[in-house]
Design an enzyme around this catalytic site. Structure first.
Site, short mmCIF file in Angstrom:
data_model
loop_
_atom_site.label_atom_id
_atom_site.label_comp_id
_atom_site.label_asym_id
_atom_site.label_seq_id
_atom_site.Cartn_x
_atom_site.Cartn_y
_atom_site.Cartn_z
N SER A 41 -10.88 26.31 -29.36
CA SER A 41 -10.70 27.62 -28.54
C SER A 41 -9.58 28.38 -29.52
O SER A 41 -9.70 29.64 -29.31
CB SER A 41 -10.33 27.52 -27.20
OG SER A 41 -9.16 26.59 -27.29
N HIS A 248 -3.25 29.83 -24.36
CA HIS A 248 -3.82 30.08 -25.65
C HIS A 248 -3.08 31.55 -26.22
O HIS A 248 -2.76 32.18 -25.42
CB HIS A 248 -5.37 30.31 -25.55
CG HIS A 248 -6.18 29.17 -25.18
ND1 HIS A 248 -6.28 28.40 -24.18
CD2 HIS A 248 -6.83 28.76 -26.13
CE1 HIS A 248 -6.91 27.46 -24.22
NE2 HIS A 248 -7.51 27.35 -25.46
#
Length: 265
Positions: A41, A248
């Site tokens: 990711s 993230h």
């Protein structure tokens, strides 16, 4: 009095010609690049928005560092197969087919999911300090004892399929500023433990990358003060919705953090 002006004009023309030659050489080099972006990711760009409609649950972003590099350098070919949630086995089973003997540049992040990144963060956010430390220690143990062989298999497969490629393996940043100020969030004991896990993971990755003859892109220093609770603009999501974007890099983290490190690696 005309001679100095004429000399300056000649110098300016020479500089312009030099810059033109450099630009042409750079463009020609990029035109010969066949670039494949692998990984999890962090390479897909989860958290950065601008998701490609055909990427589905992989959530590949037009703001991911690899996509930004592609836009800036215009390589001859670009294959973007990084995917949210990917582990080393997914790279070998689902992504490596994008690499071939003509590939000249490969990027990837991998290993965080193998070491249990998501579960560790969930425990640290919801559990006690003790729960968090235990989860971090479990993740660190996996990174030190099991992950090296898994990384070796990935790197060996890439080298076998693209023996002449320049391979850049990107690391993971510290998520938190220890001692930083946040109204909400976890305390410094958990923050320090999570950052320590990132150090362990990056250390393992860097060693295996060096053994493979690849290049390691260390992003920890460039993210300094841009971590969660940092003093500068934050380049990382804290707990957020959608939940899979939590912890993230955001678009600024991809463009200001990952892209410069990748570009100079």
């Amino acid at each position: 009095m005309l001679r100095p002006a004429r000399a300056l004009s000649v110098a300016a023309i020479a500089a312009l010609l030099s810059m033109t030659t450099l630009f042409a050489a750079t463009s020609a080099g990029a035109a010969g690049v066949n670039f494949v972006a692998l990984g999890d990711s962090y390479s897909a760009g989860v958290g950065a928005g601008g998701y490609l409609s055909d990427s589905g649950s992989c959530e590949r972003s037009t703001n991911a560092y690899a996509y930004l590099w592609k836009n800036a350098h215009k390589p001859s070919t670009f294959s973007f197969v990084a995917c949210s949630g990917a582990r080393t086995g997914d790279v070998l089973n689902s992504q490596i087919s994008a690499v071939n003997s003509g590939t000249t540049l490969v990027s990837l992040t991998i290993g965080g999911n193998d070491a249990g990144f998501a579960d560790t963060m969930k425990t640290c956010v919801l559990g006690s300090d003790s729960d968090c430390l235990n989860a971090v220690n479990t993740a660190k143990g996996y990174a030190l004892n099991t992950l090296p062989a898994q990384l070796d298999r990935v790197y060996s497969a890439i080298h076998a399929k693209a023996p002449n490629a320049h391979v850049v393996v990107m690391g993971y940043p510290h998520l938190y500023k220890v001692g930083g100020s946040c109204i909400f969030g976890i305390g410094d004991t958990k923050r320090a433990a999570i950052n320590g896990a990132a150090d362990t993971l990056d250390g393992v990755i860097a060693k295996r990358v060096a053994n493979a003859g690849f290049t390691f892109g260390d992003v920890r220093s460039i993210f300094t003060d841009h971590e969660i609770c940092g003093s500068l603009s934050t380049w990382l999501h804290s707990t957020t919705l959608p939940i899979d974007e939590s912890y993230h890099p955001n678009a600024a983290g991809q463009s200001g953090g990952y892209l410069p490190v990748f570009s100079r690696s």
